[in-house]
Design an enzyme around this catalytic site. Structure first.
Site, short mmCIF file in Angstrom:
data_model
loop_
_atom_site.label_atom_id
_atom_site.label_comp_id
_atom_site.label_asym_id
_atom_site.label_seq_id
_atom_site.Cartn_x
_atom_site.Cartn_y
_atom_site.Cartn_z
N THR A 4 80.58 12.96 32.42
CA THR A 4 80.71 13.85 31.25
C THR A 4 82.10 13.79 30.61
O THR A 4 82.25 14.15 29.45
CB THR A 4 80.44 15.32 31.65
N ASP A 5 83.09 13.31 31.37
CA ASP A 5 84.47 13.43 30.86
C ASP A 5 84.71 12.63 29.58
O ASP A 5 85.43 13.08 28.69
CB ASP A 5 85.47 12.99 31.94
N THR A 16 79.43 12.03 37.55
CA THR A 16 79.08 13.04 38.56
C THR A 16 77.61 12.98 38.92
O THR A 16 77.24 13.13 40.08
CB THR A 16 79.41 14.45 38.02
N SER A 24 83.67 8.30 34.70
CA SER A 24 83.86 7.94 33.28
C SER A 24 85.31 8.09 32.83
O SER A 24 85.67 7.66 31.73
CB SER A 24 82.93 8.74 32.38
#
Ligand code: ASP
Length: 332
Positions: free
Chosen positions: A86-87, A13, A55
Site C-alpha cells: 500500500t505504501d 503486506t 512496495s
C-alpha cells in the site's frame, strides 16, 4: 460467461509473513488465491508472480515490467488484478494510468493493511472485491480497489498508515462502492474509441521538494545539477517564497532558464493549486516558464512527468501534454 482474469502479484503486506526482521513479502500468487477460493465461482483465474517486494522498494522500471506483462497478456484476459504494497500503491496506479492508455479492460490494483494469513485481515475482502469489480463488465482503465471503494488510478492517495480505510479519492468522486455482491458505479467509463496504447519508456529523474519555512534555496542548485525536473510542494493555493535571503523564486527562475521543468504543487491534500490569486503565485507564473499542478495528486504529477519526459523535455511540449487530461487526472 465467466470472465478470465490474470492475478499479477508483486508483494506488499497482503503477501507478507512475520520473519525475524519483521513483516516481509513471501506468500506467492497461488497462495494468495487459495485464501479466497470463492472467487473461482465469479471468474476464471490464472496467477503470475512478477515481483515479491515491499512496495517501499518499488522502482519506476518495475512499472514498465507491469506494462510489459499486461501487454503480453492483454488479448488473453478480460481483466487484470495487481496485488501490491500500500505504501507506493498510488504511485503505481498513477504510473500505469499514463503507461497504459485507453484500455478497454479493467486493471485493478489492490493490497491490504494486514497480511492475508492474519487472523483479522482486510486482505480477503480487498482481493475478493477486486475480482468482483474486474468481472463486472464495462469497467475500463486503472483503478485501486480498497476497503469497499474503487478509486480512479490517477486520483488515489494513501491517507492512513494503519486503518483499513487507507485510501481516498482526491479532488474527484469515488468511482464505485463495492459491498459484497452489490456494486454501485458512480463513474462510467465509456467504450474507448482509441486503441489501447502501451508505453514502455520512463524518465525517473524527477525531484520532489517539500517547502518548509527556513529552508535554504541553495538546495535547488544541487537539484538542478542532478535532476531534469523538480516538483515543489509549496503552500496553500501555490506560491514561491521570494523574501530576503531565502529567494526561491530567483533560483527556480534560473532552473527554468537552464531548461529544467518546474511544477508548483501544494502540500494541502484537497482542492489543488491556483497560482493566480496571490502575488507569491503570480510573480512566479508571470516571470518564468513554470507549471502548476492544479487539482492533480502529487503521485500523478510525478509519474505524468516521468511519462512525458521520456518523450520530450521541451517546455512547450511538456506543458501541452501536462495540461491534457489523461484518465481524468486534471480538471482545469
Ligand atoms: N510496507 C508495505 C508495502 O507497501 C505496506 C503495505 O503493503 O501495506 O509493501
Amino acid at each position: 460467461m465467466k470472465k478470465n482474469i490474470l492475478l499479477i502479484a508483486t508483494g506488499g503486506t497482503i503477501a507478507s509473513s512475520l520473519t525475524v526482521d519483521g513483516l516481509s513479502p513471501g506468500i506467492s500468487s497461488d497462495e494468495l488465491l487459495s485464501f479466497v477460493p470463492e472467487v473461482r465461482e465469479i471468474c476464471n483465474v490464472d496467477t503470475m508472480q512478477l515481483l515479491n517486494i515491499d512496495s517501499t522498494n518499488i522502482q519506476p522500471e518495475y512499472w514498465v515490467l507491469m506494462v510489459e506483462e499486461i501487454e503480453k497478456q492483454y488479448e488473453k484476459y478480460d481483466g487484470f488484478i495487481i496485488t501490491h504494497g500500500t505504501d507506493t500503491l498510488s504511485y503505481t496506479a498513477s504510473a500505469l494510468s499514463y503507461l497504459i492508455q485507453n484500455p478497454n479492460k479493467p486493471i485493478i490494483i489492490t493490497g491490504s493493511q494486514k497480511p492475508i494469513d492474519a487472523e483479522f485481515t482486510d486482505a480477503k475482502k480487498n482481493l475478493t472485491d477486486s475480482f468482483r469489480f474486474a468481472s463486472e463488465g464495462n469497467i475500463r482503465g486503472v483503478f485501486i480497489v480498497f476497503d469497499g471503494k474503487a478509486i480512479l488510478g490517477t486520483r488515489a492517495r494513501k491517507v492512513k498508515t494503519k486503518s483499513y480505510s487507507a485510501f481516498e479519492s482526491i479532488n474527484f468522486p469515488v468511482a464505485a462502492l463495492i459491498d459484497n455482491n452489490r456494486i454501485a458505479k458512480y463513474i462510467i467509463t465509456e467504450e474507448r474509441r482509441k486503441k489501447v496504447k502501451f508505453y514502455k519508456k520512463i524518465f525517473p529523474s524527477i525531484f520532489l521538494l517539500k517547502l518548509a519555512p527556513g529552508m535554504d534555496p541553495d538546495v535547488l542548485d544541487y537539484i538542478g545539477e542532478k535532476y531534469e525536473a523538480v516538483v515543489i510542494e509549496s503552500y496553500g493555493v501555490g506560491g514561491v517564497p521570494f523574501l530576503e535571503k531565502r529567494n526561491f523564486l530567483e533560483k527556480l527562475g534560473r532552473l527554468t532558464e537552464n531548461g529544467k521543468i518546474v511544477v508548483i504543487a501544494t502540500q494541502v491534500m484537497l482542492e489543488g493549486s491556483d497560482m493566480t490569486i496571490y502575488e507569491v503565485g503570480i510573480k512566479a507564473l508571470k516571470k518564468y516558464k513554470i507549471l502548476q499542478a492544479y487539482d492533480m495528486t502529487i503521485e500523478s504529477v510525478i509519474t505524468k512527468l516521468m511519462w512525458i519526459m521520456a518523450d520530450t523535455k521541451d517546455f512547450e511540449k511538456v506543458k501541452k501534454k501536462f495540461y491534457t487530461s489523461i484518465n481524468d487526472d486534471i480538471f482545469i
